[in-house]
Enzyme design. Structure first.
Site, mmCIF file in Angstrom:
data_model
loop_
_atom_site.group_PDB
_atom_site.id
_atom_site.type_symbol
_atom_site.label_atom_id
_atom_site.label_comp_id
_atom_site.label_asym_id
_atom_site.label_seq_id
_atom_site.Cartn_x
_atom_site.Cartn_y
_atom_site.Cartn_z
ATOM 1 N N SER A 18 1.485 7.602 -1.248
ATOM 2 C CA SER A 18 0.184 7.620 -0.573
ATOM 3 C C SER A 18 0.189 8.684 0.541
ATOM 4 C CB SER A 18 -0.091 6.202 -0.060
ATOM 5 O OG SER A 18 -1.423 6.021 0.288
ATOM 6 N N ASP A 77 -5.770 3.225 -9.529
ATOM 7 C CA ASP A 77 -6.185 3.912 -8.310
ATOM 8 C C ASP A 77 -7.675 4.226 -8.448
ATOM 9 O OD1 ASP A 77 -4.525 4.530 -6.041
ATOM 10 O OD2 ASP A 77 -3.177 5.640 -7.354
ATOM 11 N N HIS A 126 -2.654 0.994 -6.633
ATOM 12 C CA HIS A 126 -2.141 1.834 -5.549
ATOM 13 C C HIS A 126 -0.885 1.248 -4.888
ATOM 14 C CE1 HIS A 126 -2.643 5.019 -2.591
ATOM 15 N NE2 HIS A 126 -2.304 4.141 -1.659
HETATM 16 N N1 NFK Z 1 -7.853 0.503 4.237
HETATM 17 C C1 NFK Z 1 -6.765 0.758 3.371
HETATM 18 C C2 NFK Z 1 -5.524 0.208 3.990
HETATM 19 C C3 NFK Z 1 -4.272 0.814 3.475
HETATM 20 O O1 NFK Z 1 -4.317 1.768 2.751
HETATM 21 C C4 NFK Z 1 -2.977 0.219 3.879
HETATM 22 C C5 NFK Z 1 -2.947 -0.802 4.824
HETATM 23 C C6 NFK Z 1 -1.741 -1.383 5.180
HETATM 24 C C7 NFK Z 1 -0.572 -0.930 4.632
HETATM 25 C C8 NFK Z 1 -0.598 0.107 3.698
HETATM 26 C C9 NFK Z 1 -1.812 0.670 3.331
HETATM 27 N N2 NFK Z 1 -1.912 1.682 2.393
HETATM 28 C C10 NFK Z 1 -0.991 2.261 1.644
HETATM 29 O O2 NFK Z 1 0.169 2.238 1.705
HETATM 30 C C11 NFK Z 1 -7.025 0.130 2.013
HETATM 31 O O3 NFK Z 1 -8.146 -0.222 1.716
HETATM 32 O O4 NFK Z 1 -6.118 -0.010 1.202
#
Ligand code: NFK
Length: 312
Positions: A172, A255, A287
């Site tokens: 990511s 995704d 994801h």
């Molecule tokens: N607002 C994001 C939050 C997010 O990506 C995320 C939140 C906490 C820990 C990891 C995250 N994303 C990827 O590793 C979502 O909707 O997934």
């Protein structure tokens, strides 16, 4: 006869021309949905998938720390946040491969403390795993985070100059940072890392679409910052610095269309530039579990990573 033209909305135009909408044509709500990975999981509700993600990473990292020899909080710079963790295999041989893992979390969540989860199947095959820490927002900004991961890689190869091969893996936001490492002009550094392979998992390679979304609230990037930190704009530098690197651009089947497009377009740009790159569209993943499953030696991406290092 009077021919009347009605103004078509961007949505209708996109449907009629049989293409997906460009991010610039999207309403803010739609753009924010596209850049909310948790809202696209087919397994769980948005909040639950994030909770489960953090839990899986934490438990996997605890397990790795209990099974492996470790060096925790090794500094790679002067800053408080400039530390990394090393997970060491049992072998006596110094001739080992090393994987540097750069965690995700939209440059504002997670840390190296839950980023050793993929170490177990790798140390079992005599691979050293390094989980890098960096200053997430709001403490850190994009330029600092990019500089930190670059310096961490330089520091690792100075410390472990005997290693056989250096590999990168990022998820990511961490895939973005890994791509920025591949695109580094190392003339400003004391070393020139020879990165043999890079696993870029569900990454973002063009930062412009997120500028006007909630993601940028803690980051506070200007357009200039977003442009100079977009790997999609740095492919000529990547070609100069990392032409020998085997790159895997991996994306989850579930995704969001925007995330899938980010990976496809970056892959195509790298391929057109003549780089050694492959695209992995990982079936039945979203994801989050696309990376969580690296705890498992039998998972497709784990096997691919080991194969890249000559260990199948
Ligand atoms: N607002 C994001 C939050 C997010 O990506 C995320 C939140 C906490 C820990 C990891 C995250 N994303 C990827 O590793 C979502 O909707 O997934």
């Amino acid at each position: 006869m009077v021919v009347r033209f009605f103004p078509f909305s961007a949505v209708i135009r996109a449907i009629l021309s049989n293409r997906t909408m460009h991010w610039m044509e999207m309403e803010k709500d739609e753009l924010e949905k596209q850049y909310s990975p948790s809202r696209w999981s087919h397994r769980m509700a948005a909040d639950d998938v994030i909770k489960a993600h953090v839990k899986a990473l934490k438990e996997g990292t605890e397990r790795a720390r209990s099974l492996a020899q470790t060096l925790i909080d090794v500094p790679y710079g002067e800053g408080d946040g400039e530390k990394l963790d090393v997970y060491i295999p049992r072998t006596n041989s110094l001739d080992v491969n090393l994987v540097i893992y750069i965690h995700g979390g939209y440059w504002q969540f997670l840390s190296k403390e839950e980023s050793g989860f993929m170490a177990v199947p790798l140390i079992d095959k005599d691979v050293v795993v390094v989980a890098v820490g960096y200053d997430i927002a709001p403490k850190g900004n994009m330029d600092l985070m990019v500089s930190q991961v670059r310096r961490s890689v330089a520091s690792v190869i100075q410390q472990y100059s005997h290693i056989r091969g250096l590999y990168l893996c990022g998820h990511s936001a961490g895939a973005h940072l890994a791509a920025m490492v591949l695109s580094t002009d190392w003339s400003q550094y004391s070393v020139t890392p020879d990165i043999r392979g890079a696993f870029l998992v569900s990454g973002i390679y063009d930062l412009l679409p997120i500028l006007s979304t909630y993601v940028n609230e803690p980051l506070k990037m200007t357009e200039e910052v977003a442009v100079r930190n977009s790997p999609s704009k740095l492919v000529p530098q990547l070609k100069l610095s990392s032409s020998g690197c085997q790159i895997v651009v991996a994306v989850a089947q579930n995704d969001s269309p925007e995330f899938r497009k980010q990976s496809e377009e970056y892959y195509k740009t790298l391929e057109a530039a003549g780089l050694n790159v492959t695209m992995e569209d990982v079936a039945n993943t979203d994801h989050f579990n696309i990376i969580e499953q690296l705890v498992d030696g039998d998972y497709h991406l784990t096997k691919l990573l080991l194969k890249m290092m000559g260990k199948s």
